[in-house]
Design an enzyme around this catalytic site. Sequence first.
Site: not given
Ligand SMILES: *Cc1c(COP(=O)(O)O)cnc(C)c1O
Length: 412
Positions: A299, A43
Amino acid sequence: MRSVLPSHTRPIWAEISASRLVANYRALQAAAGPQVDVLAVIKANAYGHGATECAPILAAAGAKWLGVTSAEEGVAVRQSLGILPQGMPQPRLLVMCSLWFGEEASVLDYALTPVVWETYHLDLLEAEAKRRGFPAQSLAVHVEIDTGMSRQGVAPGALLQQLLSRFTAHSPLLLEGVMTHLASTEIADDPQDRRQMRDFTHALEQVAAAGLRPAYVHAGNTSSTDSGYMPQAIPALAESLGARAMTRAGLALYGYTLPLEMRRGIPNPHVASSLQPVMAWKTRVVSLRDIDTGTTIGYNSTFVSVTPMRLALLPVGYADGFRRGLSSSSEEEGGSVLLHGVRVPILGRVSMDLTVIDVTDIPQTKIGDEVILIGACGSEFVGADEQAHIAGTSVYEVLCGISDRVPRVVVE
Ligand SMILES: *Cc1c(COP(=O)(O)O)cnc(C)c1O
């Protein structure tokens, strides 16, 4: 090292190591054990690593499930896999933040599998599936149970009962998976995780009592796999329903973990030591100048030289996701980058498109020299976790904040 960058872009790019991604995926699968499938979470553009770059690599490595944010990301990933969606093509794509009005057509067109918990999710999918004449129980969804995040998911009890009643023998909807998300897995013996697992167990009993037999039961993430807690708890739960156990891991795929904690005892990481960072974020020196004592940099002139110095300019800034929190001042150190295998400090404010570094001690520096923003050079390493610490944020935010204008280049 050979140049991997197309010659028409400015010199900033992120190298994504295919072999490391695969090795990390295998290490995770080994830590999860033979009874648990690892869903590879890609994702948010694969945590900044490029979802359409990473998906085919993970698919070739045997990943059966990939997790994307949205239907939109799922469509792009499905296209990158080059597989015509017929039936349920592998790898399966779980849409982790479900669908919104108007996205139901692409869920069906691209064989995406949404996480669902709102009635409207089921309404949209069922109507579209009926319109297309889908047979009974042919459109798979995974129901999320809210066990303590109060974010996505349906609470066990009356609300879950209502949702489950939608999965009738004649509906095109198929309850393929039941899942939950745990809040504090990096604390290996956190009592909340145990409470959440208890509520999840009750929800699964409700599912069974409704006569439903999901094929998958999943929970957990990188930290629960690293701590070893989830791989023990999930198979037993899944087995009680005759389902396959799955866990979902993102961060570790890319070579990072959170430090594990434990209230009682010392945690024993199961996977952290076998991971390697997948991304090397690189740029080049585009300008050099010598300054006198008392010269201001950047800056608000937060850095003023107290000796003559040599400065190098990098074409990277916070618009690329290079955190402004890495800025330094005359009083306070900031982040560093690697040049010729040496750590060199960032001077003054990181600005939108530009960053100045101190190369006084590396006199051989010339225009075009490669600079590592995240990654290794010689024996030195700058990690996304180090940057997160300095910038006061999480490693997740640093990685997925690397913006679209940084080309991702897949390397061996
Ligand atoms: C992002 C997410 C994961 C993965 O989490 P990590 O800590 O990156 O392994 C697993 N389950 C859900 C529902 C998530 O949103």
